[in-house]
Design a protein around this motif. Structure first.
Motif, PDB file in Angstrom:
ATOM      1  N   LYS A 115       0.828  -1.203   0.000  1.00  0.00           N
ATOM      2  CA  LYS A 115       0.000   0.000   0.000  1.00  0.00           C
ATOM      3  C   LYS A 115       0.866   1.257   0.000  1.00  0.00           C
ATOM      4  O   LYS A 115       0.593   2.217  -0.719  1.00  0.00           O
ATOM      5  N   ALA A 116       1.927   1.245   0.798  1.00  0.00           N
ATOM      6  CA  ALA A 116       2.822   2.413   0.853  1.00  0.00           C
ATOM      7  C   ALA A 116       3.423   2.669  -0.524  1.00  0.00           C
ATOM      8  O   ALA A 116       3.445   3.809  -1.002  1.00  0.00           O
ATOM      9  N   LYS A 117       3.902   1.593  -1.163  1.00  0.00           N
ATOM     10  CA  LYS A 117       4.535   1.766  -2.494  1.00  0.00           C
ATOM     11  C   LYS A 117       3.530   2.339  -3.487  1.00  0.00           C
ATOM     12  O   LYS A 117       3.847   3.254  -4.252  1.00  0.00           O
ATOM     13  N   LYS A 118       2.321   1.804  -3.472  1.00  0.00           N
ATOM     14  CA  LYS A 118       1.315   2.254  -4.442  1.00  0.00           C
ATOM     15  C   LYS A 118       0.916   3.712  -4.173  1.00  0.00           C
ATOM     16  O   LYS A 118       0.807   4.516  -5.098  1.00  0.00           O
ATOM     17  N   GLN A 149       8.349  -4.441  12.650  1.00  0.00           N
ATOM     18  CA  GLN A 149       7.259  -3.950  11.785  1.00  0.00           C
ATOM     19  C   GLN A 149       7.799  -2.895  10.817  1.00  0.00           C
ATOM     20  O   GLN A 149       7.490  -2.909   9.632  1.00  0.00           O
ATOM     21  N   ILE A 150       8.600  -1.976  11.336  1.00  0.00           N
ATOM     22  CA  ILE A 150       9.139  -0.889  10.502  1.00  0.00           C
ATOM     23  C   ILE A 150       9.971  -1.467   9.343  1.00  0.00           C
ATOM     24  O   ILE A 150       9.829  -1.047   8.190  1.00  0.00           O
ATOM     25  N   LYS A 151      10.823  -2.449   9.668  1.00  0.00           N
ATOM     26  CA  LYS A 151      11.669  -3.044   8.611  1.00  0.00           C
ATOM     27  C   LYS A 151      10.790  -3.663   7.525  1.00  0.00           C
ATOM     28  O   LYS A 151      11.033  -3.480   6.333  1.00  0.00           O
ATOM     29  N   LYS A 152       9.750  -4.371   7.935  1.00  0.00           N
ATOM     30  CA  LYS A 152       8.870  -5.030   6.943  1.00  0.00           C
ATOM     31  C   LYS A 152       8.031  -4.006   6.181  1.00  0.00           C
ATOM     32  O   LYS A 152       7.843  -4.111   4.966  1.00  0.00           O
ATOM     33  N   ASP A 153       7.521  -3.017   6.888  1.00  0.00           N
ATOM     34  CA  ASP A 153       6.610  -2.051   6.249  1.00  0.00           C
ATOM     35  C   ASP A 153       7.340  -1.132   5.261  1.00  0.00           C
ATOM     36  O   ASP A 153       6.721  -0.588   4.339  1.00  0.00           O
ATOM     37  N   THR A 154       8.649  -0.949   5.471  1.00  0.00           N
ATOM     38  CA  THR A 154       9.393  -0.015   4.603  1.00  0.00           C
ATOM     39  C   THR A 154      10.264  -0.748   3.577  1.00  0.00           C
ATOM     40  O   THR A 154      10.974  -0.086   2.814  1.00  0.00           O
ATOM     41  N   GLU A 155      10.187  -2.064   3.536  1.00  0.00           N
ATOM     42  CA  GLU A 155      11.091  -2.824   2.660  1.00  0.00           C
ATOM     43  C   GLU A 155      10.989  -2.368   1.203  1.00  0.00           C
ATOM     44  O   GLU A 155       9.906  -2.331   0.625  1.00  0.00           O
ATOM     45  N   GLY A 156      12.114  -1.979   0.639  1.00  0.00           N
ATOM     46  CA  GLY A 156      12.149  -1.598  -0.777  1.00  0.00           C
ATOM     47  C   GLY A 156      11.540  -0.239  -1.094  1.00  0.00           C
ATOM     48  O   GLY A 156      11.422   0.131  -2.261  1.00  0.00           O
ATOM     49  N   LEU A 157      11.151   0.537  -0.094  1.00  0.00           N
ATOM     50  CA  LEU A 157      10.588   1.873  -0.384  1.00  0.00           C
ATOM     51  C   LEU A 157      11.700   2.808  -0.862  1.00  0.00           C
ATOM     52  O   LEU A 157      12.813   2.762  -0.341  1.00  0.00           O
ATOM     53  N   GLN A 158      11.370   3.656  -1.807  1.00  0.00           N
ATOM     54  CA  GLN A 158      12.311   4.686  -2.260  1.00  0.00           C
ATOM     55  C   GLN A 158      11.833   6.001  -1.646  1.00  0.00           C
ATOM     56  O   GLN A 158      10.842   6.566  -2.105  1.00  0.00           O
ATOM     57  N   ILE A 159      12.510   6.440  -0.604  1.00  0.00           N
ATOM     58  CA  ILE A 159      12.077   7.686   0.040  1.00  0.00           C
ATOM     59  C   ILE A 159      13.021   8.807  -0.397  1.00  0.00           C
ATOM     60  O   ILE A 159      14.120   8.945   0.134  1.00  0.00           O
ATOM     61  N   THR A 160      12.590   9.566  -1.407  1.00  0.00           N
ATOM     62  CA  THR A 160      13.458  10.643  -1.893  1.00  0.00           C
ATOM     63  C   THR A 160      13.198  11.936  -1.125  1.00  0.00           C
ATOM     64  O   THR A 160      14.093  12.732  -0.915  1.00  0.00           O
ATOM     65  N   ALA A 198      17.322   5.118  10.177  1.00  0.00           N
ATOM     66  CA  ALA A 198      18.677   5.568   9.794  1.00  0.00           C
ATOM     67  C   ALA A 198      19.491   4.391   9.259  1.00  0.00           C
ATOM     68  O   ALA A 198      20.251   4.533   8.296  1.00  0.00           O
ATOM     69  N   GLU A 199      19.320   3.227   9.867  1.00  0.00           N
ATOM     70  CA  GLU A 199      20.050   2.039   9.382  1.00  0.00           C
ATOM     71  C   GLU A 199      19.586   1.668   7.978  1.00  0.00           C
ATOM     72  O   GLU A 199      20.359   1.225   7.148  1.00  0.00           O
ATOM     73  N   ILE A 200      18.307   1.876   7.708  1.00  0.00           N
ATOM     74  CA  ILE A 200      17.761   1.469   6.398  1.00  0.00           C
ATOM     75  C   ILE A 200      18.017   2.542   5.331  1.00  0.00           C
ATOM     76  O   ILE A 200      18.463   2.241   4.228  1.00  0.00           O
ATOM     77  N   PHE A 201      17.710   3.795   5.669  1.00  0.00           N
ATOM     78  CA  PHE A 201      17.690   4.849   4.638  1.00  0.00           C
ATOM     79  C   PHE A 201      18.801   5.879   4.778  1.00  0.00           C
ATOM     80  O   PHE A 201      18.919   6.775   3.947  1.00  0.00           O
TER      81      PHE A 201
END
Ligand code: PEP
Length: 254
Positions: A115-118, A149-160, A198-201
């Motif tokens: 849903k986040a990606k879409k 939850q955060i790691k799973k919910d944000t997986e592969g998101l491109q946050i520019t 911070a670790e992810i993005f």
């Protein structure tokens, strides 16, 4: 510098005319503006258009959010709403992964991630909820639970643009129960969420993402949460259903 956010989740409350009345009342309460606070209201889906019209007519200083979305563009998904439909009625934000959707409707972290990606493809800002149930809090594993939850919910998101992705930490045991987490409880988890982001993005992106607290927040306690370094606002249920109480919370954030 992160602008604070005050978001009202009306849940399954307010008929069309009641929603229009509440939005009109809120516009009047906030007629002098909201400073740098981003104010958002999330009415039920059938009320979105009516509230959008109030925002336009009254030049109201708040934005429109949906409470849910589906992750397909269109098709045979009876009862669901596509991101383009939300866009077409003026919604610029959408709550996803609320614990009531996870609990009553079986929404998974994988769904929330899709849903986040879409939404982001459509330029709609997700307000992505996370939070632990009481038994996890009592076991003392809430930080691990929420950061997972955060790691799973944000997986592969491109946050520019980090201002275009919002997280709401809502301990489930504090939602609609009158039991609030303390401001220190909220900071403990919101701080851990930012560290995980911070670790992810990377630190710069993590520093730009707004993290809200939610769970029986009200005019009398919201200021205490906002004093905490990693709490950038609130997602408010019950106390957002009256224009004066929600406006008081906005003013506490200004
Ligand atoms: C919510 O549903 O997001 C919420 C925080 O509700 P309440 O403020 O009523 O606890």
């Amino acid at each position: 510098m992160r602008n604070r956010v005050m978001a009202g989740n009306w849940k399954m409350n307010k008929t069309y005319s009641e929603a229009v009345e509440l939005a009109t009342g809120l516009a009047a309460e906030l007629k002098d503006g909201t400073g740098s606070v981003d104010v958002i209201v999330a009415p039920p889906a059938v009320d979105l258009k009516g509230v959008a019209e109030v925002i336009e007519q009254e030049k109201a200083p708040f934005a429109l959010s949906a409470q849910n979305v589906y992750f397909e563009e269109s098709g045979a998904y009876t009862g669901e709403t596509a991101p383009s439909m939300l866009e077409s009625v003026g919604a610029t934000y959408c709550i996803i992964g609320h614990s009531e959707r996870r609990g009553y409707f079986g929404e998974t972290d994988e769904d929330i991630n899709k849903k986040a990606k879409k939404l982001m493809e459509h330029g709609i800002i997700p307000i992505s909820c996370c939070g632990e149930p009481l038994e996890v809090r009592e076991a003392g594993t809430h930080v691990e639970f929420v950061t997972d939850q955060i790691k799973k919910d944000t997986e592969g998101l491109q946050i520019t643009d980090p201002s275009k992705y919002i997280i709401a930490y809502e301990p489930i045991w504090a939602i609609g129960t009158g039991k609030t987490a303390t401001a220190d409880d909220a900071q403990e988890v919101c701080g851990a969420i930012r560290k995980t982001l911070a670790e992810i993005f990377g630190q710069e992106t993590a520093d730009g993402i707004r993290i809200l607290y939610g769970g029986s927040a009200k005019p009398t306690n919201v200021a205490g949460f906002l004093e905490k370094d990693d709490v950038d606002g609130a997602l408010v249920g019950g106390a957002s259903l009256k224009a004066d109480s929600f406006a008081a919370m906005v003013k506490a954030a200004m």
